[in-house]
Design an enzyme around this catalytic site. Sequence first.
Site, PDB file in Angstrom:
ATOM      1  N   SER A 184       0.596   0.571  -6.239  1.00 26.09           N
ATOM      2  CA  SER A 184      -0.204   1.072  -5.129  1.00 26.09           C
ATOM      3  C   SER A 184      -1.552   1.511  -5.684  1.00 26.09           C
ATOM      4  CB  SER A 184       0.541   2.247  -4.479  1.00 26.09           C
ATOM      5  OG  SER A 184      -0.268   2.867  -3.514  1.00 26.09           O
ATOM      6  N   LYS A 186      -0.559  -3.252  -3.549  1.00 27.28           N
ATOM      7  CA  LYS A 186      -0.793  -2.558  -2.270  1.00 27.28           C
ATOM      8  C   LYS A 186      -2.135  -1.853  -2.363  1.00 27.28           C
ATOM      9  CE  LYS A 186       1.184   1.677  -0.557  1.00 27.28           C
ATOM     10  NZ  LYS A 186       2.428   2.415  -0.247  1.00 27.28           N
ATOM     11  N   LYS A 234      -4.818   0.793  -0.691  1.00 23.31           N
ATOM     12  CA  LYS A 234      -5.020   1.852   0.288  1.00 23.31           C
ATOM     13  C   LYS A 234      -6.267   1.526   1.088  1.00 23.31           C
ATOM     14  CE  LYS A 234      -1.716   4.744  -0.710  1.00 23.31           C
ATOM     15  NZ  LYS A 234      -0.744   5.191   0.304  1.00 23.31           N
ATOM     16  N   ASP A 282      -2.031  -0.171   3.067  1.00 16.63           N
ATOM     17  CA  ASP A 282      -1.441   1.073   3.564  1.00 16.63           C
ATOM     18  C   ASP A 282      -2.561   1.982   4.058  1.00 16.63           C
ATOM     19  OD1 ASP A 282      -0.021   3.378   4.059  1.00 16.63           O
ATOM     20  OD2 ASP A 282       0.694   3.666   2.005  1.00 16.63           O
ATOM     21  N   GLU A 329       1.048  -1.223   6.323  1.00 17.45           N
ATOM     22  CA  GLU A 329       1.852   0.001   6.293  1.00 17.45           C
ATOM     23  C   GLU A 329       1.164   1.126   7.058  1.00 17.45           C
ATOM     24  OE1 GLU A 329       3.264   0.916   2.331  1.00 17.45           O
ATOM     25  OE2 GLU A 329       3.459   3.044   2.770  1.00 17.45           O
ATOM     26  N   ASP A 356       6.017   4.238   7.182  1.00 19.01           N
ATOM     27  CA  ASP A 356       6.267   5.193   6.098  1.00 19.01           C
ATOM     28  C   ASP A 356       6.401   6.583   6.732  1.00 19.01           C
ATOM     29  OD1 ASP A 356       5.974   7.033   4.008  1.00 19.01           O
ATOM     30  OD2 ASP A 356       4.291   6.050   3.052  1.00 19.01           O
ATOM     31  N   LYS A 371      11.367   6.325   1.411  1.00 21.11           N
ATOM     32  CA  LYS A 371      11.157   7.326   0.356  1.00 21.11           C
ATOM     33  C   LYS A 371      12.270   8.346   0.524  1.00 21.11           C
ATOM     34  CE  LYS A 371       6.146   6.832   0.314  1.00 21.11           C
ATOM     35  NZ  LYS A 371       4.851   7.450   0.681  1.00 21.11           N
ATOM     36  N   GLY A 426       6.946   5.350  -3.249  1.00 16.30           N
ATOM     37  CA  GLY A 426       6.821   6.445  -4.219  1.00 16.30           C
ATOM     38  C   GLY A 426       5.876   7.530  -3.741  1.00 16.30           C
TER      39      GLY A 426
HETATM   40  O1  OSB Z   1       1.644   6.406   1.417  1.00 17.44           O
HETATM   41  O2  OSB Z   1       2.891   5.409   0.062  1.00 17.44           O
HETATM   42  C1  OSB Z   1       2.107   6.319   0.299  1.00 17.44           C
HETATM   43  C2  OSB Z   1       1.402   8.309  -2.900  1.00 17.44           C
HETATM   44  C3  OSB Z   1       1.335   9.586  -2.396  1.00 17.44           C
HETATM   45  C4  OSB Z   1       1.466   9.781  -1.038  1.00 17.44           C
HETATM   46  C5  OSB Z   1       1.690   8.690  -0.186  1.00 17.44           C
HETATM   47  C6  OSB Z   1       1.773   7.408  -0.689  1.00 17.44           C
HETATM   48  C7  OSB Z   1       1.594   7.208  -2.074  1.00 17.44           C
HETATM   49  C8  OSB Z   1       1.580   5.902  -2.712  1.00 17.44           C
HETATM   50  C9  OSB Z   1       1.862   5.858  -4.212  1.00 17.44           C
HETATM   51  O3  OSB Z   1       1.260   4.891  -2.155  1.00 17.44           O
HETATM   52  C10 OSB Z   1       3.132   5.192  -4.572  1.00 17.44           C
HETATM   53  C11 OSB Z   1       3.512   5.455  -6.011  1.00 17.44           C
HETATM   54  O4  OSB Z   1       4.171   6.485  -6.290  1.00 17.44           O
HETATM   55  O5  OSB Z   1       3.128   4.654  -6.866  1.00 17.44           O
HETATM   56 MG    MG Z   2       2.530   4.855   2.579  1.00 19.19          MG
END
Ligand code: OSB
Ligand code: MG
Length: 370
Positions: free
Chosen positions: A136, A162, A164, A189, A214, A239, A263, A291
């Site tokens: 991510s 992924k 953001k 995401d 996402e 999510d 999660k 995660g």
């Molecule tokens: O939205 O998936 C998410 C990390 C912190 C809070 C929300 C998200 C995330 C990630 C990181 O996308 C995923 C990872 O732990 O590598």
């Molecule tokens: Mg997410």
Amino acid sequence: MEVRSIELLHLEMQLVEPFETSFGSTDTRRVLLVRVEERGGEEGWGEVVAGEGPWYSYETYEIAVHIIKHYLAPWILAAGDVRASDAYRLMSRVRGHNMAKAGLEMALWDLEARLEGKPLYKYLGGVKRRIPAGVSIGIKKSVEDLLRVVSHRVEEGYVRVKLKIKPGWDVDIVQRVRDEFPDVPLQVDANAAYTLRDLQVMLKLDELGLLMIEQPLHYEDLADHAVLARKLRTPICLDESIRGLHDAKAAYLLEAAEIINLKPSRVGGYGPSLSIHDFCSLTGLGLWVGGMLESGVGRGHLVALATLPQMTYPNDISASSRYWERDIVEPPWELKAGCLEAPERPGIGVEIDEEALKRYLRKRERVGEG
Ligand code: OSB
Ligand code: MG
């Protein structure tokens, strides 16, 4: 098993690079570990992933500490003979606070698997040891920065990327990444940063061959996601909206999503995670493990969960080096041919690296006794 002590370990760990999402940026993680010990001296470890502020969800680090200290830990200690599979129900008088519950519940599963001498993944019913690792990637200062990071991660072997996104950092940058890396499985995401008024943006993203989009819309609005889903070919993945089995059922019936990012910390631990997993098997909803920038302890739990049969997409479970200069577990999590591997040792299958732990530890306290 009879739990004789519950400890909270307060750590501060700096990420190798800041992680920016549509709701904010993090560069130092306050990591809260839960250590449980039973009468015979065996231990189990869990991790509470609540952030410093109520941005991803209403839960925060400080409030999770409060909830564990004053409610959850005393109940588990008073329960006598507990089974990990009963722990979620034992804590259900507390409404919500799933991250606090999950930290403790998952420590109990680790402990129970160790007592049985079994790897946690098998104890949970996992079937595949090799976990496809996605990565991510946060919002960056420039597209050039982003392309550099994507290139580095692809070279390392991550099997999907992924990105953001947020308003103003979406179609153009995703298009650039798509052009530079035409064969890399790609998804985005938004962490709930858009509304249905942004339909034009969503329709453009729909043209980019993404695996999924996402959490584009408000975290409480399944109906809006259902409206959007009908206008897109790209599957929607939820999510933040899925806080438990009831949300998964509603999303399915409304056709608000085709995929769930599971999660365990967001839904309250393994108990609810297994229920959601089984519901997805029954209905054909897609599933993968997300995660929360966990330390090696929380990551071990994610790996165990990701071995279950209905995990249909690559996970946001990356190697230790993607997050930390030095992780707190031995061995650290490493990528082998694009996968992490569930260990065959008992429990989560990694040990605490005491020296590394010492480096990050700010406070250690026993909780839950009167
Ligand atoms: O939205 O998936 C998410 C990390 C912190 C809070 C929300 C998200 C995330 C990630 C990181 O996308 C995923 C990872 O732990 O590598
Ligand atoms: Mg997410």
